[in-house]
Design a protein around this motif. Structure first.
Motif, mmCIF file in Angstrom:
data_model
loop_
_atom_site.group_PDB
_atom_site.id
_atom_site.type_symbol
_atom_site.label_atom_id
_atom_site.label_comp_id
_atom_site.label_asym_id
_atom_site.label_seq_id
_atom_site.Cartn_x
_atom_site.Cartn_y
_atom_site.Cartn_z
ATOM 1 N N VAL A 8 -81.678 -14.775 1.213
ATOM 2 C CA VAL A 8 -82.766 -15.432 2.050
ATOM 3 C C VAL A 8 -82.217 -16.132 3.431
ATOM 4 N N ALA A 12 -83.881 -11.273 3.254
ATOM 5 C CA ALA A 12 -85.026 -11.887 3.707
ATOM 6 C C ALA A 12 -85.065 -12.675 4.835
ATOM 7 N N ASN A 30 -85.940 -7.695 6.020
ATOM 8 C CA ASN A 30 -87.336 -7.689 5.782
ATOM 9 C C ASN A 30 -87.506 -9.235 6.532
ATOM 10 N N ILE A 58 -89.898 -12.138 7.254
ATOM 11 C CA ILE A 58 -90.873 -12.687 6.544
ATOM 12 C C ILE A 58 -91.351 -13.950 7.530
#
Ligand SMILES: Nc1ncnc2c1ncn2[C@@H]1O[C@H](COP(=O)(O)OP(=O)(O)OP(=O)(O)O)[C@@H](O)[C@H]1O
Ligand SMILES: [Mg+2]
Length: 390
Positions: free
Chosen positions: A141, A277, A309, A311
């Motif tokens: 993340v 992320a 990805n 987010i």
């Protein structure tokens, strides 16, 4: 013909009263090549005895000692739900090779069997294929900027996975170099010693990691940040990468709070991630940074672009910059959104609790659960393993 046709199977006798623990051990043994559960009650010799410590530990430990001395069993693994020193120390002094605390950590037990297999091969001078362990999935993340909610997402994503899939083991790793906060978010005391870990880098294995990491809940383990301020020493990128890779081999999921990173050496640390992320808010400075980060990652080529990805955190439908604008500006699709809920996120942080414990029915928790589910579905469409934790 089995893979180990030139080597007799290692027999394992499971003497465990707790049904769920016994079932889990049976399943572990059945999944490993080169091992066979011994069911014949009349057998006079066993390679590995797995014994659950019962009501009379002193007597059981005496028996273990005698069985080992007489060569009736070659190796003993002990297991118990109790881990008080009055059980643990005498247990280890019996000559037992391992002590597994319950609930069992799947990888720890598996690794103990793999080690026995390795010793057998070394002892017999036979070269056979390695017993392989499927590595877990790593989700890093990464924040587009400081303060966008990277730690909030990493921590609560790990907790969502843990609550939704209690059979999975999860490591939550804080890789913030300056000030890690994961332990604060989960109200954990830091006893973890990075210097010790770095010293033992050559023998990092699942058993070592399971003991060294801080357990936040059954199945959820936390590795605090290598704070150079506290320890006075800097942990190199190479060491961090090695630690992450070993962790990946030891847990089903590794969630990394990567903080904000820019340089190529930092990206190398996360290159073995299955998913990045990339957390952003829908503000211009953040989106510009997302574009820059994507550009750098594309240039380095070590991270496949479809593993990234985006987010959108703190998402509000009426936001001045829309999701479509963001996709146009960055040239990358937005994977998911997490709604804005400042009050609940702050309450969670200030009480040291995961969001699910302060706002179980909130949209934010629902979205985090969806994100966790999408990761599982993406990685493992079919198999749902039996529970390893009780
Ligand atoms: N979905 C959300 N809705 C509203 N506020 C949020 C949300 N996620 C995080 N926040 C808030 O944003 C602030 C920063 O959160 P957090 O510490 O997780 O961010 P960070 O990116 O890890 O920050 P840092 O760069 O300091 O490590 C906190 O006050 C938190 O309450
Ligand atoms: Mg943070």
């Amino acid at each position: 013909m089995t893979k180990h046709n030139n080597l007799q199977s290692i027999s394992v006798r499971i003497a465990v009263k707790t049904p769920a623990v016994s079932r889990a051990l049976e399943e572990i043994v059945s999944t490993l090549d080169g091992f066979e559960q011994q069911l014949d009650e009349k057998a006079t010799q066993t390679d590995v005895l797995v014994l659950e410590v019962g009501d009379n530990p002193a007597k059981e430990f005496e028996t273990v000692r005698a069985l080992l001395e007489d060569g009736v069993v070659n190796q003993v693994f002990l297991t118990s739900a109790k881990t008080t020193t009055d059980i643990l120390l005498p247990a280890l002094r019996t000559g037992a090779k391992q002590f597994f605390q319950q609930p069992l950590v799947f990888q720890e037990v598996q690794q103990a069997f793999v080690d026995i297999h390795k010793e057998r091969i070394a002892g017999e001078g036979i070269a056979v294929e390695k017993v392989s362990i499927k590595p877990g999935k790593m989700v890093s993340v990464l924040g587009a900027k400081g303060g966008v909610g990277t730690t909030t997402v990493a921590v609560n994503l790990a907790v969502s996975l843990n609550r939704l899939y209690p059979e999975k083991t999860i490591a939550l790793v804080d890789m913030n170099r300056v000030l890690g906060e994961v332990t604060v978010f989960l109200d954990l005391q830091t006893e973890f010693n990075w210097d010790e870990l770095v010293k033992n880098i050559s023998r990092l294995d699942p058993a070592y990691l399971a003991k060294a990491l801080i357990q936040s809940a059954p199945g959820l383990y936390v590795m605090p940040a290598p704070n150079s301020i506290e320890s006075g020493s800097q942990v190199s990128s190479q060491v961090m990468k090695q630690v992450l890779e070993t962790t990946k081999n030891s847990f089903d999921f590794v969630i990394v709070d990567a903080g904000t990173q820019v340089g190529a050496s930092a990206f190398r640390i996360f290159s073995s991630s299955d998913t990045i992320a990339l957390i952003t808010t829908l503000s211009l400075p953040c989106i510009i940074n997302v574009k820059r980060l994507l550009g750098t990652m594309r240039l380095l080529g070590s991270i496949p672009m479809n593993n990234i990805n985006i987010i959108a955190n703190r998402f509000e439908k009426k936001s001045a910059i829309s999701l479509e604008d963001t996709e146009k500006m960055t040239g990358h699709s937005v994977y998911s959104t997490l709604p804005n809920d400042y009050q609940k996120t702050l309450e969670a942080i200030n009480t040291g609790k995961p969001l699910v414990d302060v706002a179980k029915n909130s949209q934010l928790v629902k979205s985090l659960n969806k994100l966790a589910e999408s990761l599982i579905v993406k990685e493992e469409p079919v198999v749902k393993r039996k529970s390893w934790f009780w």
